[in-house]
Design a protein around this motif. Structure first.
Motif, PDB file in Angstrom:
ATOM      1  N   GLU A   1       0.812  -1.216   0.000  1.00 48.39           N
ATOM      2  CA  GLU A   1       0.000   0.000   0.000  1.00 48.39           C
ATOM      3  C   GLU A   1       0.846   1.267   0.000  1.00 48.39           C
ATOM      4  OE1 GLU A   1      -3.423   0.791  -0.151  1.00 48.39           O
ATOM      5  OE2 GLU A   1      -3.173  -1.219  -1.000  1.00 48.39           O
ATOM      6  N   GLU A   2       2.038   1.189   0.649  1.00 48.81           N
ATOM      7  CA  GLU A   2       2.726   2.435   0.979  1.00 48.81           C
ATOM      8  C   GLU A   2       4.086   2.633   0.330  1.00 48.81           C
ATOM      9  OE1 GLU A   2       2.686   2.438   5.220  1.00 48.81           O
ATOM     10  OE2 GLU A   2       0.510   2.682   5.271  1.00 48.81           O
ATOM     11  N   GLU A   3       4.515   1.661  -0.491  1.00 47.61           N
ATOM     12  CA  GLU A   3       5.874   1.773  -1.026  1.00 47.61           C
ATOM     13  C   GLU A   3       5.908   1.499  -2.527  1.00 47.61           C
ATOM     14  OE1 GLU A   3       9.144   0.572   2.187  1.00 47.61           O
ATOM     15  OE2 GLU A   3       7.827  -1.079   1.641  1.00 47.61           O
ATOM     16  N   MET A   4       6.996   1.933  -3.139  1.00 45.15           N
ATOM     17  CA  MET A   4       7.286   1.543  -4.511  1.00 45.15           C
ATOM     18  C   MET A   4       8.720   1.029  -4.552  1.00 45.15           C
ATOM     19  SD  MET A   4       9.577   3.749  -6.113  1.00 45.15           S
ATOM     20  CE  MET A   4       9.099   3.996  -7.799  1.00 45.15           C
ATOM     21  N   THR A   5       9.005   0.262  -5.606  1.00 40.63           N
ATOM     22  CA  THR A   5      10.343  -0.295  -5.754  1.00 40.63           C
ATOM     23  C   THR A   5      10.855   0.038  -7.138  1.00 40.63           C
ATOM     24  OG1 THR A   5       9.744  -2.138  -4.367  1.00 40.63           O
ATOM     25  CG2 THR A   5      11.691  -2.410  -5.674  1.00 40.63           C
TER      26      THR A   5
ATOM     27  N   SER B   1      24.177   6.739  -2.198  1.00 45.12           N
ATOM     28  CA  SER B   1      22.839   6.263  -2.563  1.00 45.12           C
ATOM     29  C   SER B   1      22.129   5.680  -1.350  1.00 45.12           C
ATOM     30  CB  SER B   1      22.920   5.202  -3.654  1.00 45.12           C
ATOM     31  OG  SER B   1      23.511   5.765  -4.804  1.00 45.12           O
ATOM     32  N   ARG B   2      22.868   4.918  -0.539  1.00 45.00           N
ATOM     33  CA  ARG B   2      22.240   4.327   0.654  1.00 45.00           C
ATOM     34  C   ARG B   2      21.804   5.427   1.626  1.00 45.00           C
ATOM     35  NH1 ARG B   2      24.143  -1.127   3.530  1.00 45.00           N
ATOM     36  NH2 ARG B   2      22.555  -1.941   2.129  1.00 45.00           N
TER      37      ARG B   2
ATOM     38  N   MET C   1      17.410   8.792   3.932  1.00 46.65           N
ATOM     39  CA  MET C   1      16.795  10.114   4.141  1.00 46.65           C
ATOM     40  C   MET C   1      15.371  10.153   3.596  1.00 46.65           C
ATOM     41  SD  MET C   1      19.663  12.841   3.069  1.00 46.65           S
ATOM     42  CE  MET C   1      21.276  12.826   3.773  1.00 46.65           C
ATOM     43  N   LEU C   2      15.128   9.412   2.523  1.00 51.88           N
ATOM     44  CA  LEU C   2      13.787   9.400   1.922  1.00 51.88           C
ATOM     45  C   LEU C   2      12.871   8.389   2.621  1.00 51.88           C
ATOM     46  CD1 LEU C   2      14.683   9.609  -1.899  1.00 51.88           C
ATOM     47  CD2 LEU C   2      14.022  11.450  -0.350  1.00 51.88           C
ATOM     48  N   GLY C   3      13.390   7.730   3.666  1.00 53.30           N
ATOM     49  CA  GLY C   3      12.574   6.758   4.406  1.00 53.30           C
ATOM     50  C   GLY C   3      12.586   5.386   3.757  1.00 53.30           C
ATOM     51  N   GLY C   4      13.563   5.129   2.884  1.00 57.17           N
ATOM     52  CA  GLY C   4      13.603   3.859   2.150  1.00 57.17           C
ATOM     53  C   GLY C   4      14.861   3.068   2.421  1.00 57.17           C
ATOM     54  N   ARG C   5      15.118   2.085   1.552  1.00 58.38           N
ATOM     55  CA  ARG C   5      16.292   1.226   1.728  1.00 58.38           C
ATOM     56  C   ARG C   5      16.768   0.739   0.362  1.00 58.38           C
ATOM     57  NH1 ARG C   5      11.480  -0.626   2.967  1.00 58.38           N
ATOM     58  NH2 ARG C   5      10.843  -2.587   2.029  1.00 58.38           N
TER      59      ARG C   5
ATOM     60  N   ALA D   1      13.673   0.509  -2.369  1.00 60.18           N
ATOM     61  CA  ALA D   1      12.272   0.578  -1.934  1.00 60.18           C
ATOM     62  C   ALA D   1      12.074   1.926  -1.258  1.00 60.18           C
ATOM     63  CB  ALA D   1      11.961  -0.557  -0.961  1.00 60.18           C
ATOM     64  N   LEU D   2      11.045   2.648  -1.682  1.00 62.03           N
ATOM     65  CA  LEU D   2      10.804   3.994  -1.146  1.00 62.03           C
ATOM     66  C   LEU D   2       9.330   4.163  -0.787  1.00 62.03           C
ATOM     67  CD1 LEU D   2      12.768   6.147  -3.757  1.00 62.03           C
ATOM     68  CD2 LEU D   2      13.451   5.680  -1.398  1.00 62.03           C
TER      69      LEU D   2
END
Ligand code: ADP
Length: 140
Positions: free
Chosen positions: A53-57, A100-101, A106-110, A126-127
């Motif tokens: 629901e909340e992320e994109m890859t 990049s990591r 910072m964007l709340g992803g990995r 994944a963001l």
């Protein structure tokens, strides 16, 4: 280098709200590594899809030399390059993946990598579709 580049974006992917500059920098880093390490006539594939629901890859795959499993964590450390000899064939600073990591965090992803030596590499980011809310301050 006559590389073939394919882009596949899931039509269900909604608009996301994020820091465009940071997002672009991550993609540039992953894409330029794929171009740099893939030998002529190789294939690069960029795919983007919704994750729950909340992320994109977004994933960047290449048909380059791949990365041995033992090295898959340390390549994200600052200045780490797998071939650091003076005669190394590829330029660069060894900073791209660590930056990049940090940007992904910072964007709340990995960000992660999947690879087998000799079989190319896939870097996946994944963001969240919405930016993370700042922590409420402890001060009154
Ligand atoms: P740089 O590209 O400047 O060397 P990076 O931090 O972007 O620095 O990458 C660190 C190291 O990880 C590279 O030197 C290389 O050894 C390895 N690496 C990164 N991307 C790939 C890739 N797509 N295929 C194979 N090895 C890679």
């Amino acid at each position: 280098k006559s590389l073939a580049v394919t882009v596949q974006v899931d039509p269900e992917l909604p608009l996301m709200e994020t820091d465009g500059g940071k997002f672009q920098q991550i993609l540039y880093n992953l894409f330029s590594n794929a171009v740099k390490f893939t030998p002529p006539r190789g294939q690069i594939t960029v795919r983007a899809w919704r994750l729950g629901e909340e992320e994109m890859t977004i994933a960047v795959s290449d048909t380059g030399p791949g990365i041995p499993e033992a090295d898959q964590e340390i390549i994200f450390e600052k200045f780490h390059q797998l071939d650091s000899t003076a005669t190394r064939e590829h330029g660069g600073t060894g900073l791209g993946l660590s930056i990049s990591r940090e940007l992904a965090h910072m964007l709340g992803g990995r960000i992660s990598v999947e690879s087998k030596l000799g079989e190319g590499a896939t870097f996946t980011v994944a963001l969240p579709l919405r930016p993370p809310q700042p922590e409420p301050s402890a001060e009154p």
